[in-house]
Design an enzyme around this catalytic site. Structure first.
Site, mmCIF file in Angstrom:
data_model
loop_
_atom_site.group_PDB
_atom_site.id
_atom_site.type_symbol
_atom_site.label_atom_id
_atom_site.label_comp_id
_atom_site.label_asym_id
_atom_site.label_seq_id
_atom_site.Cartn_x
_atom_site.Cartn_y
_atom_site.Cartn_z
ATOM 1 N N ASP A 1 0.865 -1.196 0.000
ATOM 2 C CA ASP A 1 0.000 0.000 0.000
ATOM 3 C C ASP A 1 0.895 1.239 0.000
ATOM 4 O O ASP A 1 2.083 1.171 0.316
ATOM 5 C CB ASP A 1 -0.900 0.023 1.244
ATOM 6 C CG ASP A 1 -1.856 1.221 1.201
ATOM 7 O OD1 ASP A 1 -2.418 1.510 0.134
ATOM 8 O OD2 ASP A 1 -2.007 1.898 2.238
ATOM 9 N N SER A 2 0.282 2.384 -0.336
ATOM 10 C CA SER A 2 1.027 3.630 -0.305
ATOM 11 C C SER A 2 1.356 4.051 1.133
ATOM 12 O O SER A 2 2.229 4.885 1.348
ATOM 13 C CB SER A 2 0.220 4.734 -0.987
ATOM 14 O OG SER A 2 -1.041 4.861 -0.362
ATOM 15 N N TYR B 1 -0.579 8.637 -2.953
ATOM 16 C CA TYR B 1 -0.570 8.236 -4.356
ATOM 17 C C TYR B 1 -1.791 8.841 -5.076
ATOM 18 O O TYR B 1 -1.781 9.001 -6.290
ATOM 19 C CB TYR B 1 -0.674 6.712 -4.479
ATOM 20 C CG TYR B 1 0.615 5.955 -4.279
ATOM 21 C CD1 TYR B 1 1.726 6.520 -3.638
ATOM 22 C CD2 TYR B 1 0.723 4.643 -4.742
ATOM 23 C CE1 TYR B 1 2.898 5.784 -3.467
ATOM 24 C CE2 TYR B 1 1.889 3.915 -4.583
ATOM 25 C CZ TYR B 1 2.973 4.484 -3.940
ATOM 26 O OH TYR B 1 4.123 3.746 -3.779
ATOM 27 N N GLY B 2 -2.821 9.133 -4.294
ATOM 28 C CA GLY B 2 -4.130 9.495 -4.859
ATOM 29 C C GLY B 2 -4.154 10.760 -5.682
ATOM 30 O O GLY B 2 -5.106 11.021 -6.415
ATOM 31 N N CYS C 1 -3.696 -1.102 -2.120
ATOM 32 C CA CYS C 1 -3.948 0.303 -2.453
ATOM 33 C C CYS C 1 -4.877 0.394 -3.667
ATOM 34 O O CYS C 1 -4.562 -0.135 -4.744
ATOM 35 C CB CYS C 1 -2.611 0.965 -2.775
ATOM 36 S SG CYS C 1 -2.753 2.697 -3.223
ATOM 37 N N ASN C 2 -6.010 1.043 -3.481
ATOM 38 C CA ASN C 2 -6.963 1.190 -4.592
ATOM 39 C C ASN C 2 -6.355 1.984 -5.736
ATOM 40 O O ASN C 2 -6.558 1.670 -6.907
ATOM 41 C CB ASN C 2 -8.236 1.901 -4.117
ATOM 42 C CG ASN C 2 -9.120 1.014 -3.285
ATOM 43 O OD1 ASN C 2 -10.088 0.466 -3.761
ATOM 44 N ND2 ASN C 2 -8.767 0.844 -2.015
ATOM 45 N N THR C 3 -5.605 3.045 -5.397
ATOM 46 C CA THR C 3 -5.020 3.895 -6.431
ATOM 47 C C THR C 3 -4.006 3.102 -7.255
ATOM 48 O O THR C 3 -4.029 3.145 -8.492
ATOM 49 C CB THR C 3 -4.347 5.133 -5.793
ATOM 50 O OG1 THR C 3 -5.318 5.816 -4.990
ATOM 51 C CG2 THR C 3 -3.815 6.071 -6.851
ATOM 52 N N GLU D 1 -5.944 10.276 8.316
ATOM 53 C CA GLU D 1 -4.551 10.249 8.803
ATOM 54 C C GLU D 1 -4.415 11.112 10.057
ATOM 55 O O GLU D 1 -3.617 10.821 10.944
ATOM 56 C CB GLU D 1 -3.606 10.772 7.719
ATOM 57 C CG GLU D 1 -3.583 9.905 6.485
ATOM 58 C CD GLU D 1 -2.317 9.072 6.333
ATOM 59 O OE1 GLU D 1 -1.256 9.528 6.766
ATOM 60 O OE2 GLU D 1 -2.424 7.963 5.776
ATOM 61 N N CYS E 1 -11.190 3.109 -1.365
ATOM 62 C CA CYS E 1 -9.932 3.659 -0.845
ATOM 63 C C CYS E 1 -9.643 2.972 0.487
ATOM 64 O O CYS E 1 -10.565 2.751 1.285
ATOM 65 C CB CYS E 1 -10.066 5.166 -0.640
ATOM 66 S SG CYS E 1 -8.629 5.925 0.144
ATOM 67 N N THR E 2 -8.373 2.662 0.697
ATOM 68 C CA THR E 2 -7.966 1.951 1.916
ATOM 69 C C THR E 2 -8.372 2.662 3.210
ATOM 70 O O THR E 2 -8.575 2.019 4.230
ATOM 71 C CB THR E 2 -6.427 1.836 1.940
ATOM 72 O OG1 THR E 2 -5.877 3.125 1.629
ATOM 73 C CG2 THR E 2 -5.939 0.805 0.969
ATOM 74 N N HIS E 3 -8.440 3.990 3.161
ATOM 75 C CA HIS E 3 -8.669 4.746 4.397
ATOM 76 C C HIS E 3 -10.138 4.803 4.823
ATOM 77 O O HIS E 3 -10.435 5.047 5.987
ATOM 78 C CB HIS E 3 -8.162 6.177 4.232
ATOM 79 C CG HIS E 3 -6.678 6.295 4.273
ATOM 80 N ND1 HIS E 3 -5.854 5.607 3.417
ATOM 81 C CD2 HIS E 3 -5.858 7.026 5.077
ATOM 82 C CE1 HIS E 3 -4.595 5.909 3.691
ATOM 83 N NE2 HIS E 3 -4.572 6.773 4.692
HETATM 84 N N1 DGL Z 1 -3.970 3.886 -0.427
HETATM 85 C C1 DGL Z 1 -4.655 4.896 -1.211
HETATM 86 C C2 DGL Z 1 -5.886 4.271 -1.868
HETATM 87 O O1 DGL Z 1 -6.403 3.259 -1.455
HETATM 88 C C3 DGL Z 1 -5.069 6.083 -0.350
HETATM 89 C C4 DGL Z 1 -3.893 6.917 0.152
HETATM 90 C C5 DGL Z 1 -3.089 7.591 -0.955
HETATM 91 O O2 DGL Z 1 -3.623 8.480 -1.658
HETATM 92 O O3 DGL Z 1 -1.943 7.213 -1.128
HETATM 93 O O4 DGL Z 1 -6.351 4.799 -2.850
#
Ligand code: DGL
Length: 275
Positions: A18-19, A50-51, A81-83, A158, A193-195
């Site tokens: 993940d990011s 990453y988003g 990570c979805n992105t 965060e 998104c992971t968050h």
């Molecule tokens: N992990 C990213 C996602 O799931 C979210 C955090 C980021 O933007 O890096 O899209």
């Protein structure tokens, strides 16, 4: 569950990328579903988010990270990570010598199972939404989609503002836009998104009452388990070994990670990936 420090022979080693710390929500689902495996988790905390980055940059970062996980012995890779999944799954697959599982397909599958109206709203980072990866995955299943970028959620989560009035206000604005007009009768909200699973209770309150909320963590874990069936033997059951790699401070990862994982995050190694 307290992670043990020693890996038993024969247990599959799963690399999770993940990011940052958000992917620990996916790791949590994996550990619950597949306690017969050990886990290596890479959080690219120095280069998050990453988003808001381009596909080329995200692919470059992600490929470097998964190569590192493979060098550490990962035999299967989960792109939490979805992105990174949305923008770079093909590049990651081309660079990896092992099976790679992303979160978009399992998330789309979970949404398809949950929707009766065949109309779904997906929320995610700017990059995930502009890639239209969820749109493609859902339209392939003949489901209508409204996509909505919610870039303020990642920094709010965060910050630890999971139940903060500011987060609630932001969520009200985003969701009223997401469920407007032709999407007003959508019956599923995909947390792309992971968050976002961390603010699920808040989103549950703010979203229209009839909406089912799905995230990809659980269905991704199910996919991984299906893939590992030939390797998962009862005698391998036990407490998974969890090892973490972070590109920013290990101490910071330990503190934040415990909140996301809901388990102690202990064995964290700082990694400096050269450009
Ligand atoms: N992990 C990213 C996602 O799931 C979210 C955090 C980021 O933007 O890096 O899209």
């Amino acid at each position: 569950m307290t992670p043990s420090q020693r890996s038993a022979p024969g247990r599959p080693k799963i690399g999770v990328f993940d990011s940052g710390v958000g992917g620990l929500t996916v790791l949590r689902a994996l550990v619950e579903r597949i306690p017969e495996a050990d886990y290596l988790y890479f959080g690219d905390t120095a280069r998050l988010p990453y988003g808001s980055k381009s596909a080329a940059t995200v692919a470059h970062y992600a490929v470097g990270a998964v190569r590192y996980l493979q060098e550490q012995g990962a035999e299967l890779l989960v792109i939490a990570c979805n992105t990174a999944t949305a923008l770079a799954l093909n590049e990651i697959k081309a660079a990896a010598g092992v099976e790679v599982i992303g979160v978009v397909e399992p998330g789309a599958h979970a949404a398809a199972v949950a929707t009766h109206k065949r109309k779904v709203v997906v929320i995610g980072t700017e990059a995930t939404i502009s890639s239209h990866a969820y749109r493609r995955a859902l339209e392939d299943r003949e489901i209508a989609v409204r996509e909505k970028a919610c870039p303020l959620f990642v920094p709010l989560v965060e910050e630890g503002w999971l139940e903060h009035p500011v987060t609630e206000q932001v969520a009200r604005i985003y969701l009223s836009e997401a469920f407007s007009d032709e999407a007003s009768d959508a019956d599923v909200l995909v947390l792309g998104c992971t968050h976002y699973p961390l603010i699920k209770p808040l989103l549950r309150r703010v979203a229209p009452a009839h909406i089912a909320i799905v995230d990809s963590a659980e269905s991704t874990a199910r996919d991984v388990a299906r893939h590992l069936v030939p390797q998962l033997k009862n005698e391998l059951r036990g407490v998974p070994l969890l090892k973490f790699f972070a590109t920013d401070s290990a101490e910071k990862f330990r503190k934040m990670g415990t909140r996301f994982l809901g388990l102690p995050v202990e064995d964290v190694v700082h990694v400096d990936l050269k450009e």
